[in-house]
Design a protein around this motif. Sequence first.
Motif, short mmCIF file in Angstrom:
data_model
loop_
_atom_site.label_atom_id
_atom_site.label_comp_id
_atom_site.label_asym_id
_atom_site.label_seq_id
_atom_site.Cartn_x
_atom_site.Cartn_y
_atom_site.Cartn_z
N LEU A 24 35.71 -24.10 22.66
CA LEU A 24 35.27 -23.91 21.29
C LEU A 24 34.14 -22.88 21.24
O LEU A 24 33.24 -22.90 22.08
CB LEU A 24 34.77 -25.23 20.70
N ASN A 25 34.18 -22.01 20.25
CA ASN A 25 33.12 -21.03 20.07
C ASN A 25 31.99 -21.63 19.24
O ASN A 25 32.22 -22.36 18.28
CB ASN A 25 33.66 -19.78 19.37
N TYR A 26 30.75 -21.31 19.62
CA TYR A 26 29.59 -21.81 18.89
C TYR A 26 28.39 -20.92 19.22
O TYR A 26 28.45 -20.11 20.15
CB TYR A 26 29.28 -23.26 19.28
N THR A 27 27.32 -21.07 18.46
CA THR A 27 26.14 -20.23 18.67
C THR A 27 24.90 -21.03 19.04
O THR A 27 23.94 -20.48 19.59
CB THR A 27 25.82 -19.41 17.41
N ASN A 28 24.89 -22.31 18.72
CA ASN A 28 23.73 -23.18 19.01
C ASN A 28 24.19 -24.64 18.90
O ASN A 28 25.36 -24.91 18.56
CB ASN A 28 22.58 -22.88 18.03
N PRO A 29 23.33 -25.61 19.17
CA PRO A 29 23.76 -27.02 19.11
C PRO A 29 24.34 -27.43 17.77
O PRO A 29 25.27 -28.24 17.72
CB PRO A 29 22.47 -27.78 19.42
N TYR A 30 23.82 -26.86 16.66
CA TYR A 30 24.36 -27.25 15.36
C TYR A 30 25.79 -26.75 15.16
O TYR A 30 26.67 -27.50 14.75
CB TYR A 30 23.48 -26.76 14.21
N THR A 31 26.03 -25.47 15.44
CA THR A 31 27.39 -24.96 15.25
C THR A 31 28.35 -25.60 16.25
O THR A 31 29.53 -25.76 15.96
CB THR A 31 27.43 -23.42 15.36
N VAL A 47 40.46 -23.96 15.37
CA VAL A 47 39.07 -24.13 14.94
C VAL A 47 38.30 -22.82 15.12
O VAL A 47 37.54 -22.40 14.23
CB VAL A 47 38.38 -25.27 15.71
N ASN A 48 38.50 -22.15 16.23
CA ASN A 48 37.81 -20.88 16.49
C ASN A 48 38.15 -19.82 15.44
O ASN A 48 37.29 -19.05 15.02
CB ASN A 48 38.14 -20.37 17.89
N LYS A 49 39.40 -19.79 15.02
CA LYS A 49 39.81 -18.83 13.99
C LYS A 49 39.10 -19.14 12.67
O LYS A 49 38.65 -18.24 11.96
CB LYS A 49 41.33 -18.87 13.79
N ALA A 50 39.01 -20.43 12.36
CA ALA A 50 38.40 -20.84 11.09
C ALA A 50 36.89 -20.64 11.07
O ALA A 50 36.31 -20.36 10.02
CB ALA A 50 38.73 -22.31 10.82
N THR A 51 36.26 -20.78 12.23
CA THR A 51 34.80 -20.69 12.26
C THR A 51 34.26 -19.30 12.60
O THR A 51 33.05 -19.08 12.58
CB THR A 51 34.22 -21.69 13.30
N GLU A 52 35.16 -18.37 12.88
CA GLU A 52 34.72 -17.02 13.27
C GLU A 52 33.79 -16.41 12.23
O GLU A 52 32.69 -15.94 12.54
CB GLU A 52 35.92 -16.12 13.50
N LYS A 53 34.21 -16.45 10.98
CA LYS A 53 33.38 -15.89 9.90
C LYS A 53 32.34 -16.90 9.41
O LYS A 53 31.24 -16.51 9.01
CB LYS A 53 34.27 -15.44 8.74
N LEU A 54 32.69 -18.18 9.49
CA LEU A 54 31.76 -19.23 9.06
C LEU A 54 30.45 -19.16 9.83
O LEU A 54 29.36 -19.22 9.24
CB LEU A 54 32.41 -20.60 9.24
N PHE A 55 30.55 -19.02 11.15
CA PHE A 55 29.35 -19.04 11.97
C PHE A 55 28.58 -17.72 11.93
O PHE A 55 27.51 -17.61 12.54
CB PHE A 55 29.69 -19.42 13.41
N GLN A 56 29.10 -16.75 11.21
CA GLN A 56 28.33 -15.53 10.98
C GLN A 56 27.32 -15.72 9.86
O GLN A 56 26.32 -15.01 9.77
CB GLN A 56 29.27 -14.37 10.64
N ILE A 57 27.58 -16.73 9.01
CA ILE A 57 26.68 -16.98 7.88
C ILE A 57 26.01 -18.35 7.95
O ILE A 57 25.05 -18.61 7.24
CB ILE A 57 27.41 -16.84 6.52
N VAL A 58 26.51 -19.21 8.83
CA VAL A 58 25.94 -20.55 8.98
C VAL A 58 25.48 -20.77 10.42
O VAL A 58 26.26 -20.65 11.35
CB VAL A 58 26.98 -21.64 8.61
N SER A 59 24.19 -21.07 10.58
CA SER A 59 23.68 -21.39 11.91
C SER A 59 22.78 -22.62 11.90
O SER A 59 22.39 -23.11 12.96
CB SER A 59 22.90 -20.20 12.51
N THR A 60 22.48 -23.12 10.71
CA THR A 60 21.63 -24.31 10.58
C THR A 60 22.22 -25.26 9.54
O THR A 60 23.05 -24.85 8.71
CB THR A 60 20.21 -23.94 10.12
N PRO A 61 21.79 -26.52 9.55
CA PRO A 61 22.25 -27.46 8.52
C PRO A 61 21.92 -26.97 7.10
O PRO A 61 22.72 -27.15 6.19
CB PRO A 61 21.49 -28.74 8.86
N GLN A 62 20.76 -26.34 6.93
CA GLN A 62 20.41 -25.83 5.61
C GLN A 62 21.34 -24.72 5.18
O GLN A 62 21.72 -24.63 4.00
CB GLN A 62 18.96 -25.33 5.59
N ASP A 63 21.74 -23.87 6.12
CA ASP A 63 22.73 -22.82 5.81
C ASP A 63 24.01 -23.46 5.28
O ASP A 63 24.63 -22.96 4.34
CB ASP A 63 23.07 -22.00 7.05
#
Length: 210
Positions: A24-31, A47-63
């Motif tokens: 699974l692709n991720y950038t930090n513990p939250y993602t 999941v990786n296909k779906a989160t590719e663009k998502l994790f470009q704009i979301v990196s925290t719970p507040q995001d």
Amino acid sequence: MNKANREEFFRRLWEDNPEPKGELNYTNPYTLLVAVALSAQATDIGVNKATEKLFQIVSTPQDMLDLGEAGLKEHIKTIGLYNSKAKNVIKAAQMLVDNHEGIVPNNQAALEKLPGVGRKTANVVRNIAWAVPTIAVDTHIFRVGNRTGLAKGKTPLEVEKKLIKAVPKTYMLHAHHWLILHGRYICKARKPECGQCKVYDLCAYKAKTV
């Protein structure tokens, strides 16, 4: 499987793949937490296909809260059960902000209280994010444990407890990944690739294919 064979079992898996990684692709513990939660009854590739663009704009719970449930659904609508998963991800993000200052806790009980996060997901996150020697029993590990004789059990929790006792401490950190990858690519459910198996002679499975 006796102690000597268990030691050899993991020694060979280590020799074949010394530094196994999750897929699974991720950038930090939250993602990572989000990715693992989304992967329930879905493929890592999907999941990786779906989160590719998502994790470009979301990196925290507040995001995630800023994106909102409707926005999240747009990103993950190709994943099975995306409606319920989106609700859980948003609720979990709110709990992380309210109760943990927006930080994913390295605590099994606290993680399991989050919506959409069960024992397996919590184990995966702690193992990958903080190198905690946990065993997260998914369908692959459950099958490998029972089929090989490494850890037989009727429930994932039973297999998990037996694996914790059975896996040599030297190999405990990466055991989770080795077993998942082995089950995913070699010890497949319908037709195991026994001819490609590194631990063929140590396995107790009677219906081996060659």
